[in-house]
Structures are given as structure tokens and as C-alpha cells.
Design a protein around this motif. Structure first.
Motif, PDB file in Angstrom:
ATOM      1  N   HIS A  32      -0.190   4.737  19.353  1.00  0.00           N
ATOM      2  CA  HIS A  32       1.065   4.181  19.847  1.00  0.00           C
ATOM      3  C   HIS A  32       2.184   4.254  18.832  1.00  0.00           C
ATOM      4  N   LEU A  33       2.028   4.955  17.752  1.00  0.00           N
ATOM      5  CA  LEU A  33       3.033   4.975  16.696  1.00  0.00           C
ATOM      6  C   LEU A  33       3.417   6.401  16.320  1.00  0.00           C
ATOM      7  N   ASP A  34       4.623   6.530  15.778  1.00  0.00           N
ATOM      8  CA  ASP A  34       5.087   7.835  15.313  1.00  0.00           C
ATOM      9  C   ASP A  34       4.534   8.084  13.916  1.00  0.00           C
ATOM     10  N   THR A  35       3.238   8.348  13.836  1.00  0.00           N
ATOM     11  CA  THR A  35       2.590   8.555  12.542  1.00  0.00           C
ATOM     12  C   THR A  35       1.264   9.261  12.769  1.00  0.00           C
ATOM     13  N   ASP A  36       0.522   9.493  11.679  1.00  0.00           N
ATOM     14  CA  ASP A  36      -0.797  10.106  11.796  1.00  0.00           C
ATOM     15  C   ASP A  36      -1.658   9.653  10.619  1.00  0.00           C
ATOM     16  N   HIS A  37      -2.924  10.047  10.645  1.00  0.00           N
ATOM     17  CA  HIS A  37      -3.860   9.622   9.598  1.00  0.00           C
ATOM     18  C   HIS A  37      -3.362   9.986   8.203  1.00  0.00           C
ATOM     19  N   ALA A  38      -2.867  11.213   8.048  1.00  0.00           N
ATOM     20  CA  ALA A  38      -2.459  11.680   6.718  1.00  0.00           C
ATOM     21  C   ALA A  38      -1.326  10.824   6.154  1.00  0.00           C
ATOM     22  N   TRP A  39      -0.343  10.474   6.997  1.00  0.00           N
ATOM     23  CA  TRP A  39       0.779   9.664   6.529  1.00  0.00           C
ATOM     24  C   TRP A  39       0.299   8.270   6.115  1.00  0.00           C
ATOM     25  N   ILE A  40      -0.529   7.660   6.947  1.00  0.00           N
ATOM     26  CA  ILE A  40      -1.024   6.315   6.640  1.00  0.00           C
ATOM     27  C   ILE A  40      -1.831   6.315   5.344  1.00  0.00           C
ATOM     28  N   HIS A  41      -2.730   7.279   5.212  1.00  0.00           N
ATOM     29  CA  HIS A  41      -3.570   7.332   4.009  1.00  0.00           C
ATOM     30  C   HIS A  41      -2.719   7.564   2.758  1.00  0.00           C
ATOM     31  N   ARG A  42      -1.766   8.459   2.864  1.00  0.00           N
ATOM     32  CA  ARG A  42      -0.936   8.781   1.697  1.00  0.00           C
ATOM     33  C   ARG A  42      -0.095   7.582   1.270  1.00  0.00           C
ATOM     34  N   ARG A  43       0.438   6.844   2.223  1.00  0.00           N
ATOM     35  CA  ARG A  43       1.333   5.734   1.908  1.00  0.00           C
ATOM     36  C   ARG A  43       0.600   4.453   1.525  1.00  0.00           C
ATOM     37  N   THR A  44      -0.615   4.259   2.057  1.00  0.00           N
ATOM     38  CA  THR A  44      -1.284   2.966   1.882  1.00  0.00           C
ATOM     39  C   THR A  44      -2.672   3.055   1.258  1.00  0.00           C
ATOM     40  N   GLY A  45      -3.332   4.201   1.386  1.00  0.00           N
ATOM     41  CA  GLY A  45      -4.717   4.316   0.942  1.00  0.00           C
ATOM     42  C   GLY A  45      -5.708   3.820   1.978  1.00  0.00           C
ATOM     43  N   ILE A  46      -5.230   3.454   3.161  1.00  0.00           N
ATOM     44  CA  ILE A  46      -6.081   2.896   4.210  1.00  0.00           C
ATOM     45  C   ILE A  46      -6.554   3.988   5.167  1.00  0.00           C
ATOM     46  N   ASP A  47      -7.838   3.956   5.496  1.00  0.00           N
ATOM     47  CA  ASP A  47      -8.405   4.880   6.480  1.00  0.00           C
ATOM     48  C   ASP A  47      -8.822   4.173   7.763  1.00  0.00           C
ATOM     49  N   ARG A  48      -9.215   2.911   7.633  1.00  0.00           N
ATOM     50  CA  ARG A  48      -9.683   2.129   8.785  1.00  0.00           C
ATOM     51  C   ARG A  48      -9.526   0.648   8.473  1.00  0.00           C
ATOM     52  N   ARG A  49      -9.588  -0.154   9.501  1.00  0.00           N
ATOM     53  CA  ARG A  49      -9.511  -1.603   9.336  1.00  0.00           C
ATOM     54  C   ARG A  49     -10.360  -2.238  10.430  1.00  0.00           C
ATOM     55  N   ARG A  50     -10.641  -3.558  10.311  1.00  0.00           N
ATOM     56  CA  ARG A  50     -11.464  -4.263  11.297  1.00  0.00           C
ATOM     57  C   ARG A  50     -10.583  -5.137  12.188  1.00  0.00           C
ATOM     58  N   ARG A  51     -11.032  -5.310  13.429  1.00  0.00           N
ATOM     59  CA  ARG A  51     -10.330  -6.157  14.384  1.00  0.00           C
ATOM     60  C   ARG A  51     -11.324  -7.077  15.083  1.00  0.00           C
ATOM     61  N   VAL A  52     -10.925  -8.333  15.263  1.00  0.00           N
ATOM     62  CA  VAL A  52     -11.774  -9.271  15.992  1.00  0.00           C
ATOM     63  C   VAL A  52     -11.659  -9.022  17.490  1.00  0.00           C
ATOM     64  N   SER A  53     -12.652  -9.517  18.231  1.00  0.00           N
ATOM     65  CA  SER A  53     -12.577  -9.508  19.683  1.00  0.00           C
ATOM     66  C   SER A  53     -11.666 -10.643  20.135  1.00  0.00           C
ATOM     67  N   ALA A  54     -11.316 -10.634  21.417  1.00  0.00           N
ATOM     68  CA  ALA A  54     -10.393 -11.648  21.943  1.00  0.00           C
ATOM     69  C   ALA A  54     -10.966 -13.058  21.843  1.00  0.00           C
ATOM     70  N   SER A  55     -12.285 -13.180  21.769  1.00  0.00           N
ATOM     71  CA  SER A  55     -12.916 -14.500  21.745  1.00  0.00           C
ATOM     72  C   SER A  55     -13.169 -15.033  20.334  1.00  0.00           C
ATOM     73  N   THR A  56     -12.777 -14.276  19.312  1.00  0.00           N
ATOM     74  CA  THR A  56     -13.047 -14.664  17.919  1.00  0.00           C
ATOM     75  C   THR A  56     -11.750 -15.042  17.215  1.00  0.00           C
ATOM     76  N   GLY A  57     -11.763 -16.172  16.528  1.00  0.00           N
ATOM     77  CA  GLY A  57     -10.582 -16.628  15.810  1.00  0.00           C
ATOM     78  C   GLY A  57     -10.812 -16.719  14.315  1.00  0.00           C
ATOM     79  N   THR A  58      -9.787 -17.161  13.611  1.00  0.00           N
ATOM     80  CA  THR A  58      -9.880 -17.330  12.161  1.00  0.00           C
ATOM     81  C   THR A  58     -11.011 -18.284  11.789  1.00  0.00           C
ATOM     82  N   GLY A  59     -11.138 -19.386  12.526  1.00  0.00           N
ATOM     83  CA  GLY A  59     -12.176 -20.357  12.229  1.00  0.00           C
ATOM     84  C   GLY A  59     -13.576 -19.773  12.327  1.00  0.00           C
ATOM     85  N   ASP A  60     -13.799 -18.910  13.307  1.00  0.00           N
ATOM     86  CA  ASP A  60     -15.120 -18.285  13.465  1.00  0.00           C
ATOM     87  C   ASP A  60     -15.473 -17.436  12.246  1.00  0.00           C
TER      88      ASP A  60
END
Length: 328
Positions: A32-60
Motif C-alpha cells: 500500500h505504499l510508494d516504496t519497495d524492499h530495497a528502499w526500506i532496507h537501505r533507509r532503516t535496516g529493517i527486513d520484517r517486523r511482527r504484528r499482533v492479531s486483532a485479539s491481542t493487546g499490549t497487556g497480553d
């Protein structure tokens, strides 16, 4: 009679983490963004990240990381639960008392908000309360679900942040013990509060990336150098530099200014992204699991976040074996 190098203090005895099981790659974020893997990696060093499900919160996540830290230390309780987070499950009440309850504890419990500096702030508060005699064991948890406050269409933030939690158990000991928190230092500058913020009435985090980069590099360098000096360390004495995992360019620049070689820089940002208050314990757990830090190693921790806030700590590693948990 004890000397200045052997006094009552706080000691890290346990280390626990929790990451969501869902992995989101750069290619997925780029849909959904005007970018690609190479740009993200070059600018941030990030390749992947984790996401919680809709039923999981900070407290969990915090409960799982806290339980893991207690298990790592071989303990079943504590008398203080301190939760560093920018994403509490409710505006009121604080999330920490619920976390304590889920752990089966009637301990004192409160939230602390210092954004990405939250874990170092929490470490300082927990260690100070132990040293002052206000408690004997403190569970310090950094947990954030930034997927709940990041605009998925904002390239500045959507590519950077991930969800996760990390925790340490602090216990009363002596500064000569393995795991001792020797010195900490905190600071803030509220005149920069607009650089990383959710504007009044807004729902999503905004960040002025270029200005944040400049301030972060300068401030983290000065703070890390100062706390190392208070511990009586030269940079050659530092075995591992564990900085807030904001951006690989920030970490690299700070380490270079401090004169630390790349092999002493701990980083897991490629795999988990910027997990805010959770980033330092998550990075430390990865390093411990891989054998990159060992008992007796001198660790230099430093962080910078919204507020603006920053903090650093000099810690001698205890050799605690990290316990890692995964949640939906």
C-alpha cells in the motif's frame, strides 16, 4: 566496610521476551505504499517486523514477557511491576495492574510513558526503588503494539514499527554482583515534543524522520559516553553496545562516534523492526541466545524517544538465560 564499588544495588536476574507470531515482510508493507524492499532496507535496516492479531493487546504481550522473565530467574513473584508503554490497552486505568493480576501478583504496579526510552526509564526507576529499600524485586517490562497507532499509509512510520515485549527481573544485590545495574542517566527536552507525536485529537503517530535522526545520534552518543564515564569505563572496556533499535543508520552512527567496532554493536532490527519500549530487552535477549553476550560482559545501553526523552545505563551482564515466548 564497603567501598564505592561494592554497595547495595539492583541486579538483573531474569530476561524474558514475547513476539507476535505474524511476520510482515517489506514486500507486504510495500503493497500500500510508494516504496519497495530495497528502499526500506537501505533507509532503516529493517527486513520484517511482527504484528499482533486483532485479539491481542499490549497487556497480553507484557504478561507473556513478564512470566518469561520470572521463569528465567527461577522466581514466582515480585513486589513491583513496572510497565513502560506508549500503547496501554486503555486510557484509564493503567495496564500494569492487570498485568500483575494475570501473573498472580498483588504487587505495586504502574505504567510509565517515555516512548522509545521507556525501558531505560523503567530500569532506572526499578533499580532506584530497590536501592532505596522500597521493594526487593521489580519486574520491568517494555511492551508496545505500535500497529494500533501507526497509519498503514504513512511511509515514514508504517515501514519502521513492529509489535513486541521484553522484560527483566531486578533483585536486591550488590554492585559487585553479576548483573549489577551500575549507573543510569536520563534526560528530556520537551521543546522537541512535535518531532514524535500523536497530535491532539489525532489517532496516528507522526514523526519528523530527518530531525529525529539528527537529534537521536547526537543525544544517544553524549548520553552513552556520560554513563560509561560514571561507571569508570573507557569505550575499550565495553563488550556490547545495546542501543534502541530505531534505525540501523542511527545505531551505526552512534557506535562510530563512540569508537565502538561493528562486532560490539547488538542489533536485531532487521528481524523485528523498531519495537519502541521493547527494543532493548528484545535485542539483548537475541544477543544472549546467540552467545554474543556472556556473564561478566560490560553492556552499554542507550535509547532516544518521543518527548523528547533519552536515557543510558551501564550494566554488567549476569549471564541470565533468556526465555522467549510467541503469541498470536
Amino acid at each position: 566496610m564497603t567501598g564505592p564499588s561494592d554497595r547495595v544495588g539492583a541486579v538483573v536476574t531474569g530476561l524474558g521476551t514475547c513476539l507476535p507470531q505474524t511476520v510482515v515482510t517489506n514486500d507486504e508493507v510495500s503493497r500500500h505504499l510508494d516504496t519497495d524492499h530495497a528502499w526500506i532496507h537501505r533507509r532503516t535496516g529493517i527486513d520484517r517486523r511482527r504484528r499482533v492479531s486483532a485479539s491481542t493487546g499490549t497487556g497480553d504481550l507484557a504478561v507473556a514477557a513478564g512470566a518469561a522473565a520470572l521463569k528465567s530467574a527461577g522466581r514466582d513473584g515480585c513486589d513491583l511491576v513496572l510497565l513502560a508503554t506508549t500503547t496501554p490497552d486503555r486510557r484509564c486505568p493503567a495496564t500494569a495492574p492487570w498485568v500483575a493480576s494475570q501473573l498472580g501478583l498483588a504487587a505495586a504496579a504502574f505504567d510509565l510513558s517515555a516512548v522509545c526510552s521507556g525501558f531505560v526509564y523503567g530500569l532506572t526507576v526499578g533499580a532506584s526503588m530497590i536501592t532505596a529499600g522500597a521493594c526487593d524485586r521489580a519486574l520491568v517490562i517494555g511492551a508496545d503494539v505500535y500497529s494500533s497507532i501507526v497509519d498503514p499509509d504513512d511511509r515514514t512510520t508504517a515501514v519502521v514499527f513492529g509489535d513486541g515485549a521484553g522484560a527483566v527481573l531486578l533483585e536486591r544485590g550488590r554492585t559487585s554482583d553479576p548483573g549489577a545495574v551500575l549507573h543510569t542517566e536520563l534526560g528530556s527536552d520537551g521543546s522537541g515534543d512535535e518531532l514524535i507525536t500523536i497530535p491532539p485529537g489525532g489517532e496516528h503517530l507522526t514523526m519528523q524522520g530527518r530531525d529525529v535522526y539528527t537529534r537521536a545520534v547526537t543525544t544517544m552518543t553524549e548520553s552513552a559516553r556520560s554513563v560509561a564515564g560514571k561507571a569508570g569505563w573507557d569505550m575499550a572496556d565495553v563488550d556490547a553496545f545495546v542501543g534502541h533499535q530505531a534505525n540501523i543508520r542511527i545505531l551505526t552512527s552512534v557506535a562510530k562516534r563512540l569508537g565502538l567496532p561493528p562486532e560490539r554493536v547488538v542489533s536485531n532490527i532487521a528481524d523485528v523492526g523498531n519495537t519502541a519500549a521493547a527494543s532493548i530487552p528484545l535485542a539483548l535477549a537475541d544477543a544472549a541466545a546467540q552467545g554474543r553476550v556472556a556473564a561478566g560482559d560490560r553492556l552499554l545501553l542507550t535509547a532516544f524517544g518521543g518527548g523528547l526523552t533519552w536515557g543510558s545505563a551501564a550494566v554488567v551482564w549476569s549471564g541470565a538465560e533468556p526465555v522467549q515466548e510467541v503469541r498470536a
